[in-house]
Design an enzyme around this catalytic site. Sequence first.
Site, mmCIF file in Angstrom:
data_model
loop_
_atom_site.group_PDB
_atom_site.id
_atom_site.type_symbol
_atom_site.label_atom_id
_atom_site.label_comp_id
_atom_site.label_asym_id
_atom_site.label_seq_id
_atom_site.Cartn_x
_atom_site.Cartn_y
_atom_site.Cartn_z
ATOM 1 N N GLU A 114 0.842 -1.211 0.000
ATOM 2 C CA GLU A 114 0.000 0.000 0.000
ATOM 3 C C GLU A 114 0.874 1.257 0.000
ATOM 4 O O GLU A 114 0.632 2.201 -0.759
ATOM 5 C CB GLU A 114 -0.900 0.010 1.235
ATOM 6 N N GLU A 134 -3.248 -10.788 2.782
ATOM 7 C CA GLU A 134 -4.468 -10.560 3.565
ATOM 8 C C GLU A 134 -5.498 -11.688 3.451
ATOM 9 O O GLU A 134 -6.058 -12.115 4.479
ATOM 10 C CB GLU A 134 -5.100 -9.218 3.175
#
Length: 262
Positions: A114, A134
């Site tokens: 990110e 994730e």
Amino acid sequence: MSTAPYRYCSYDIEGPLLVLTLNRPEVLNALHPAAHQELADAFDRYAADPSLRVAIVTGAGERAFCVGTDLKTLAADGDHSKPTTGFAGITHRFDLWKPLIAAVNGLCLGGGVEILAACDIAVAADHAEFGLPEPRVGLAALGGGLLQRLPRQIGMKDAMRLVLTGSRISAAEAQRIGLLNEVVPKAEVMKRARELAADILACAPLAVQASKQVMLQSLADADLSNTMHSNYPLARQMLASLDAIEGPRAFAEKRQPNWLGT
């Protein structure tokens, strides 16, 4: 020169260059709410300081850039909170026109990707690995807008592979699909990042910021003709600046320009 008493990041000023280091090496620079808040404050300071023109974002230690959320802390307190400016205080910040260079010195997973995607230029060590794990812990890469940002930066199929499989890729593969600009030997990551910063610093500050603003804001409009007639405040400021006079004058006089940033 370090100028801020942060606990979870280092804020080191080198003239017009900021080196911002995620500083939790004992957990591979994973971030928890307090670290997010510190980084948000650090990026606020960078944005507001007229003497700073370029920032390098990197991780402490030799093992990791950032492996995302500190899952042990999350499991203990269930606290997902982040500042309004997003993961690491950067992923939801859409008005920072000063350049950011990511210097990826090791593992770059989850929220680390990110941060990487929120930077403008990225160089990585050849041993670095990248991934979005994730889904393997029952989550999705929602925290920093990566599911929206990644398809805009790399091909859809490559984005889907990263997002849906949770598997890791090498630095060479990350460069091939467009996550990185360059891959260098481990010992040369910061050297190369500083060289890229020096290239930016050789340019007029307003010209750099105007260019970033035009490119990023243009992405909001699918009609190319509209983007060419849109209002870009920094472009107007650049054209009316003293540096817009200084640049051609220095070229004509065969000397280095003296950029004022005004």
